[in-house]
Design a protein around this motif. Structure first.
Motif, PDB file in Angstrom:
ATOM      1  N   TYR A   1      12.044  87.771 121.064  1.00 37.23           N
ATOM      2  CA  TYR A   1      12.930  88.513 120.148  1.00 37.23           C
ATOM      3  C   TYR A   1      13.309  87.592 118.990  1.00 37.23           C
ATOM      4  O   TYR A   1      13.049  86.388 119.033  1.00 37.23           O
ATOM      5  N   MET A   2      13.866  88.189 117.970  1.00 36.66           N
ATOM      6  CA  MET A   2      14.234  87.433 116.772  1.00 36.66           C
ATOM      7  C   MET A   2      15.743  87.184 116.798  1.00 36.66           C
ATOM      8  O   MET A   2      16.528  88.125 116.906  1.00 36.66           O
TER       9      MET A   2
ATOM     10  N   LEU B   1       5.205  90.482 114.831  1.00 35.10           N
ATOM     11  CA  LEU B   1       5.406  89.368 113.895  1.00 35.10           C
ATOM     12  C   LEU B   1       5.018  88.047 114.544  1.00 35.10           C
ATOM     13  O   LEU B   1       4.325  87.221 113.941  1.00 35.10           O
ATOM     14  N   ARG B   2       5.446  87.863 115.794  1.00 34.52           N
ATOM     15  CA  ARG B   2       5.129  86.583 116.452  1.00 34.52           C
ATOM     16  C   ARG B   2       3.614  86.423 116.618  1.00 34.52           C
ATOM     17  O   ARG B   2       3.064  85.350 116.397  1.00 34.52           O
ATOM     18  N   ASP B   3       2.946  87.502 116.996  1.00 36.83           N
ATOM     19  CA  ASP B   3       1.490  87.440 117.181  1.00 36.83           C
ATOM     20  C   ASP B   3       0.775  87.159 115.867  1.00 36.83           C
ATOM     21  O   ASP B   3      -0.296  86.559 115.847  1.00 36.83           O
TER      22      ASP B   3
ATOM     23  N   ILE C   1      11.907  83.381 110.164  1.00 36.32           N
ATOM     24  CA  ILE C   1      12.370  84.053 111.384  1.00 36.32           C
ATOM     25  C   ILE C   1      12.505  83.025 112.514  1.00 36.32           C
ATOM     26  O   ILE C   1      11.624  82.180 112.703  1.00 36.32           O
ATOM     27  N   HIS C   2      13.591  83.144 113.236  1.00 38.45           N
ATOM     28  CA  HIS C   2      13.827  82.276 114.402  1.00 38.45           C
ATOM     29  C   HIS C   2      13.481  83.072 115.667  1.00 38.45           C
ATOM     30  O   HIS C   2      14.187  84.012 116.023  1.00 38.45           O
TER      31      HIS C   2
ATOM     32  N   GLN D   1      14.652  93.051 118.325  1.00 44.12           N
ATOM     33  CA  GLN D   1      13.272  93.541 118.515  1.00 44.12           C
ATOM     34  C   GLN D   1      12.645  94.096 117.234  1.00 44.12           C
ATOM     35  O   GLN D   1      11.425  94.099 117.092  1.00 44.12           O
ATOM     36  N   ILE D   2      13.486  94.583 116.324  1.00 46.48           N
ATOM     37  CA  ILE D   2      12.969  95.230 115.116  1.00 46.48           C
ATOM     38  C   ILE D   2      13.553  94.569 113.868  1.00 46.48           C
ATOM     39  O   ILE D   2      14.771  94.370 113.782  1.00 46.48           O
TER      40      ILE D   2
END
Ligand code: FE2
Length: 377
Positions: free
Chosen positions: A57-58, A28-30, A71-72, A10-11
Motif C-alpha cells: 500500500y502507499m 504502481l509498484r509493479d 510514492i512511499h 490502495q488507490i
C-alpha cells in the motif's frame, strides 16, 4: 495538478488539469521504473510479482517539481519516483472500447477513395534518406500497405525492400517465389485469369504477416493489382449485418494446403480475428485454400455460409478497392493479416513477372515505434 490517496493507501488519484485518473498501489509498484525494479540499460523488469508484498500500500504520495510523483510504498518502506509523463502515457482509468471490431487508433481504414492518395515513395530516395524511409514505413503501418517506385529491375531486388526494416520469412515455397504469366503457360497458375481478393497462406500458423510483390516484367495489358482493406470490410459487415460478423468472428474456419510432396499445412482460425476485448486483429479469406468447415454448429451452418458469401460480396465491391499497375522496378508491401490482394484478368499477349516473398510485421512496427521513441533508426 494534485494527488491524493484513499484511506487504505490502495488507490492514488492524480488530477492533471481536468483529467482525473486513478491508479492501484499494486499496479504502481509493479510498474516502478527505478533501478531496483528495472534494468537501467535495457528497461527489463528485474523482479517478479512474488517479490512484491501482497499487502502493498502507499503511505504517502507527493509531487516533486514538475514531473515527479514520489510514492512511499509499505511494508517495503521504499520511496519510488514516477515520471508524470510516463503515468499520463499509461493511464488505464478510462472508458474501454465498447463496440466489437475496433482498431488501434494509429491505423487509418480506407476504401477506393484512397486511390488518389496512395502511400507511394521512391526507392532510391528511401535508400539515401532515412527520414523518408521512416515516413514510408509509417504509412505501411497506417494503411496496411505501401508502394515503391524506381527500384532496380533485377532478380532478387525484393530482398532490398525487406532489408529496410526486417527479415524474410522463409517457407516451403522458398525465400521468395516467382509469379510468372506466360503466353503458353505450362501451369494454370501462370495464366492471366483474374484472382479474387484473398489473404495469402491462411493455412499457416502463424500466418506470414507481410507480403511483398515486386515487378520485374510487365508487357501484358491488364493484370492490375488490387488491394482491399479487410478491416474496412469487416467493420462494414459488422455495421450492415451484425449477426454475420458475429458468425465469422465466433466460429473457426479451416484452411489447408497439401499440394506438395511432404507438405500438409492446416489451420483452424476464424475468418475475422478478434482479440479478447473485441479488437479487430486479422482477416483470413482465401477461397482456394478454404477446407471443409467442421467447427460451425449444424444449426448455424446455413447462416454461416450466408455470412461468408456476404463478406465476399463486400470484398468484391469496387468501392472497397484501390487498383494500380506495377511497372518493372515497382513493388507493393502489404499487411497480409489485414489487406487482401487481387489481380485483374489479363487480355492480349505479353508477359508479366513478379517475385514475391513474405516477412513479418513485428520488425516493421518495431522500427516505426523505436523511431517514435527517439531510439536509433
Ligand atoms: Fe496471393
Amino acid at each position: 495538478m494534485s494527488v491524493d490517496l484513499s484511506a487504505d493507501g490502495q488507490i492514488l488519484r492524480l488530477q492533471i488539469g481536468s483529467q482525473s485518473s486513478r491508479f492501484h498501489a499494486i499496479w504502481l509498484r509493479d510498474n516502478a521504473q527505478d533501478s531496483h525494479t528495472r534494468d537501467v540499460r535495457n528497461g527489463q523488469r528485474l523482479i517478479s510479482l512474488r517479490d512484491i508484498p501482497q499487502n502493498t500500500y502507499m503511505q504517502t504520495a507527493a509531487l516533486v517539481g514538475t514531473d515527479i510523483l514520489r510514492i512511499h510504498f509499505m511494508p517495503e518502506d521504499r520511496l519510488i519516483d514516477f515520471s508524470l509523463r510516463w503515468l499520463q502515457a499509461h493511464i488505464y482509468d478510462r472508458p474501454m472500447p465498447k463496440q466489437v471490431g475496433w482498431v488501434k487508433p494509429e491505423l487509418a481504414l480506407w476504401d477506393s477513395q484512397l486511390s488518389e492518395h496512395l502511400p507511394v515513395a521512391d526507392f532510391c530516395q528511401l535508400q539515401s534518406d532515412k527520414q523518408q524511409q521512416l515516413l514510408w514505413l509509417q504509412k505501411v503501418v497506417r494503411y496496411g500497405f505501401g508502394k515503391l517506385t524506381n527500384g532496380p529491375v533485377s532478380d532478387g531486388a525484393l530482398y532490398q525492400i525487406i532489408d529496410l526494416f526486417g527479415y524474410i520469412r522463409e517457407t516451403n515455397y522458398g525465400r521468395h517465389f516467382e509469379v510468372r504469366v506466360e503466353d503458353n503457360p505450362s501451369n494454370l497458375a501462370f495464366t492471366g485469369a483474374a484472382i479474387q481478393a484473398h489473404t495469402d497462406n491462411p493455412y499457416r500458423d502463424p500466418v506470414p504477416s507481410l507480403q511483398l510483390l515486386y515487378c520485374l516484367q510487365s508487357t501484358a495489358s491488364g493484370g492490375d493489382s488490387m488491394l482491399v482493406d479487410g478491416f474496412t470490410a469487416a467493420q462494414r459487415l459488422r455495421d450492415e449485418k451484425p449477426h454475420y460478423f458475429d458468425l465469422l468472428s465466433r466460429y473457426c474456419a479451416r484452411f489447408e494446403f497439401a499440394g506438395e510432396q511432404g507438405v500438409c499445412l492446416h489451420t483452424r482460425q476464424p475468418m475475422i480475428g478478434l482479440a479478447a476485448d473485441g479488437e479487430l486483429t486479422g482477416v483470413r479469406f482465401n477461397n482456394r485454400s478454404a477446407a471443409a468447415f467442421t467447427d460451425v454448429p449444424f444449426v448455424d451452418m446455413a447462416d454461416y455460409y450466408a455470412a461468408y458469401r456476404y463478406f465476399g460480396e463486400i470484398l468484391d465491391d469496387p468501392v472497397m478497392e484501390v487498383a494500380f499497375r506495377l511497372a518493372p522496378g515497382e513493388c507493393v508491401l502489404f499487411d497480409n493479416t489485414r489487406v487482401l490482394h487481387a489481380r485483374k484478368a489479363f487480355s492480349g499477349s505479353g508477359s508479366r513477372w513478379l517475385q514475391g516473398c513474405y516477412a513479418d510485421k513485428d520488425a516493421l512496427w518495431s522500427k516505426v515505434h523505436a523511431a517514435a521513441n527517439h531510439k536509433v533508426l
